[in-house]
Design a protein around this motif. Sequence first.
Motif, PDB file in Angstrom:
ATOM      1  N   UNK A  80      35.824  17.378  23.819  1.00 54.79           N
ATOM      2  CA  UNK A  80      34.370  17.169  24.673  1.00 54.79           C
ATOM      3  C   UNK A  80      33.996  18.897  24.647  1.00 54.79           C
ATOM      4  N   UNK A  81      35.172  19.928  24.506  1.00 58.99           N
ATOM      5  CA  UNK A  81      35.151  21.561  24.477  1.00 58.99           C
ATOM      6  C   UNK A  81      36.575  21.850  23.748  1.00 58.99           C
ATOM      7  N   UNK A  82      35.864  21.919  22.080  1.00 56.14           N
ATOM      8  CA  UNK A  82      37.259  21.788  21.360  1.00 56.14           C
ATOM      9  C   UNK A  82      37.712  23.445  21.522  1.00 56.14           C
ATOM     10  N   UNK A  83      37.239  24.506  21.752  1.00 52.89           N
ATOM     11  CA  UNK A  83      37.784  25.878  22.417  1.00 52.89           C
ATOM     12  C   UNK A  83      38.305  26.181  23.555  1.00 52.89           C
ATOM     13  N   UNK A  84      38.201  25.290  24.244  1.00 52.43           N
ATOM     14  CA  UNK A  84      39.035  24.905  24.979  1.00 52.43           C
ATOM     15  C   UNK A  84      40.530  24.731  24.818  1.00 52.43           C
ATOM     16  N   UNK A  85      39.857  23.785  24.482  1.00 53.00           N
ATOM     17  CA  UNK A  85      41.519  22.655  23.850  1.00 53.00           C
ATOM     18  C   UNK A  85      42.573  23.338  22.677  1.00 53.00           C
ATOM     19  N   UNK A  86      41.721  24.002  22.464  1.00 52.61           N
ATOM     20  CA  UNK A  86      42.976  24.982  21.602  1.00 52.61           C
ATOM     21  C   UNK A  86      43.597  25.908  22.264  1.00 52.61           C
ATOM     22  N   UNK A  92      44.429  26.939  12.552  1.00 48.54           N
ATOM     23  CA  UNK A  92      44.830  25.381  11.465  1.00 48.54           C
ATOM     24  C   UNK A  92      44.241  24.294  12.724  1.00 48.54           C
ATOM     25  N   UNK A  93      44.404  24.700  13.921  1.00 45.66           N
ATOM     26  CA  UNK A  93      44.408  23.832  15.246  1.00 45.66           C
ATOM     27  C   UNK A  93      42.344  23.221  14.775  1.00 45.66           C
ATOM     28  N   UNK A  94      41.349  24.490  14.956  1.00 42.93           N
ATOM     29  CA  UNK A  94      40.470  23.881  14.418  1.00 42.93           C
ATOM     30  C   UNK A  94      40.412  22.909  13.238  1.00 42.93           C
ATOM     31  N   UNK A  95      41.408  23.681  12.032  1.00 44.70           N
ATOM     32  CA  UNK A  95      40.652  22.927  10.761  1.00 44.70           C
ATOM     33  C   UNK A  95      41.354  21.649  11.270  1.00 44.70           C
ATOM     34  N   UNK A  96      42.059  20.744  12.352  1.00 48.06           N
ATOM     35  CA  UNK A  96      42.807  20.203  11.876  1.00 48.06           C
ATOM     36  C   UNK A  96      42.512  18.772  12.647  1.00 48.06           C
ATOM     37  N   UNK A  97      41.514  19.257  14.340  1.00 47.32           N
ATOM     38  CA  UNK A  97      41.184  18.889  15.078  1.00 47.32           C
ATOM     39  C   UNK A  97      38.955  18.166  14.343  1.00 47.32           C
TER      40      UNK A  97
END
Length: 815
Positions: free
Chosen positions: A111-117, A204-209
């Motif tokens: 639910x918070x992708x930037x923080x997760x990455x 890369x994580x941003x593209x994968x998730x």
Amino acid sequence: MRNIKTYRNIDEYIQKKIDKIPFLSHIKVTKEFYLLSFFAFLFFIIFLRLFWLQIFNHSYYEDLLSRQHVSQSFLKAKRGNIFAYDKSGKPVQLTENITMYNIFVDPKFVWDKPRFIQLLTPVIYSHLCEMYGMKQITKENCIKNLEIYTKKEILPKEPEFFYYWSGIVTTWYREHDRTWHYDKIEQVLTWFTKQIAYWLIRDQLDKMIQPWIRTKNYLWFFTNQAFLQELESKNLDYISIESDNYVYIIPKKIASISREIWPLKSLLTKYWYISQYNNLENYFEEQENRYVKLASDANPMIAQSIKNLKIEYYRERNRDKIPLLHWLWLEPYTKRYYEYWSFLSNILWMVDKNWNSFYGIEQYFDTELRGKDGKIIWRSSSWVGNVWANDFQIENVVDGDDIYLTIDIGIQKEIESITKKYQEQFRADSVSILVFDPFEWTLKASANYPSFDPNDYNSTYQLRPLWWDDRYIIDDLTYLDVPVYINTWWNYRLATTIERADNTIPKYIAKNIYWPRVFVDKNIAMPYEPWSIFKAFTVWIGIDLDEINMYDFYQDTNKVEVWPYTIKNADPDNCGWYNSFLHAFVYSCNVGMVRIAYGDWSGNIFGIGKESFYNYLDKFWFGKLTNIELAGESEWFVENSSTVALSRYLNNSFGQGLLTTPLQVAAGYAPLINWWYYLKPTIIKWIFDKKNDTYIENQKQILNQILKPETSEILKEALFKVLNQNPELWPITYVEWYNLWGKSWTSQISYKWKYQQWIWWTNASFVWIITKDDPKYVVIIQIRRPRSSIWWWQTAGKVFWDIAKFLVNYSLMVK
């Protein structure tokens, strides 16, 4: 003429027939009659069907019902480990079963992708750039890992150059400035920082998730080969079996779920897998991707970092009170790990990712090492769950046994270093060394080079372009046996002799040059003609049968005619004229061995005869498996006395025309020291039985007595004189203060029915015992196809010197 009755309709006909039956005559054919008859017939069919199902097929459906209401959980046994001993007698563990991890996430719940990455990036960096799997990573390898992970080019790529043949290279090769290329790499290594790596990983994580619809649904990783074969035989269009064991369902190829689910469902039921799938229909529908693998082969330290992150940031929740990292998961799996990489690889061999064992100790003791899986079986109901707690059946896990080898790690480490050093120096196909304890009949060390890393066995099959630096492989005919490949229609195949010399075809070679030949244990599986080191056996047999005395004389004419062949001495200057058999043994005179085997025309020497000769070779276990506990051993070839030709028999007397392995030769020399008996060679000291918690000692197995005691003493002295009375050998084999015994020779390789005499067409061999006064080891050296010299003293002699000095000193240290 016969009267023919006619009826107005079918009802009248049926009524007449019924009236003829007394107890049915009161029945009238009406519409109700037809209706009742139909239901009676239907009831009769149902009755027959139920009778068939409940009586004839009772056991089948009872078993099916049991499967649907019986669940089971499998408990995996741990594979046993392999140990060897150091010089202090302490066991050292050589293998390990380690748990590795895949890191994955459900993108739907991030639910918070930037923080997760942001939180995950340092962990991925540690995995790629600090310790990838179980290997420490250099900065250059870190960047290479990042290139693979991010699919971006970071390091400058050198153009793919080829050396074609006879000085011809890729057109722009000579114009290419390789110094500039390496300078660019150094520049990248200088300016590349952790912050740049973090940026690449975050991108890369941003593209994968990302949520997306899967084209195929993962069913399971199946190891049951019978299930997989039957599944494949059904030819279901919607089933995809990948990498042998991974089964996927492709929803787009399914026309009707209700119709096409049954073949798979029945098969899963048959093999007891159905209990794992409460909603099998879901696998037949297109689904959102709920599994995104972020990294694979993460080691336990990386896994612990993930667990610590989840604990540390547990309080970061959304409005539904779900932690941010809640859907970040670890997928554990176990793999076989060899702690010392290529060390002892030809003995241990390997277990692949599917836990299939190959050769060596791993395959020979696969059953003992594997152990026995356990399982829990219980009855269950769809309404009330598990039925009765005492209805559980438990089969306990039995972990695999541990295997303890007789290998001495100190000796093994040294001879592996020596094999590598001299294989590169002599430019040989291979160098092999074997150290054997003739008192215990145990293998103390065994090494081959080139070798392989069982943790990375797939790299053995990787190809690369044949460069300018590799030009000798196709320009020099002595490297004709090195595999060279060409690419045709995106498939690699071996180049023919003509294609190797074709200056228009790009060529490829294996990264290790020799490709899968590195997997062959030359000490137990690859044959060679022993030549002069085999003469000891002919002399032993002659003495043991009282046919000769070492100081008996014979006339040596330097050749023997055996139509249509001529047997000659390799050293006519030292072998001609009247000589003793001791002289013939010391100077390796072929004619002297022929006289022992066949006699001479004077009648003074009658010869041992074919039958006695091959009977003794059988006692020495030549041409048979020694049955040492290593999978992959070969027996190779020795003639039979009833079929062998005279010329071949005489050739055999000085070691030509028969095939042996170094282990067979070492075991053949051992009875000299071990009180004249032949025992079964072994590499096992103990086996630790996990089930009974006991150590089982490996017992000696005496197979037969070969020699008389006095024969052994005579041969010991003769082998000592080989190294000390021959002026050509003494300077090479002399070790100050120590007396050694031994026999050496250079054996030529036969090609098209003729022994070749040039560089690359020889094998150098040396067998010796350390030492004469206190014998401890039988040592075999074998150098295959050296390209630096054809003579043993310039190859095997140098290896002998290094090993002899080491073993003499090592023996003093371990006393």
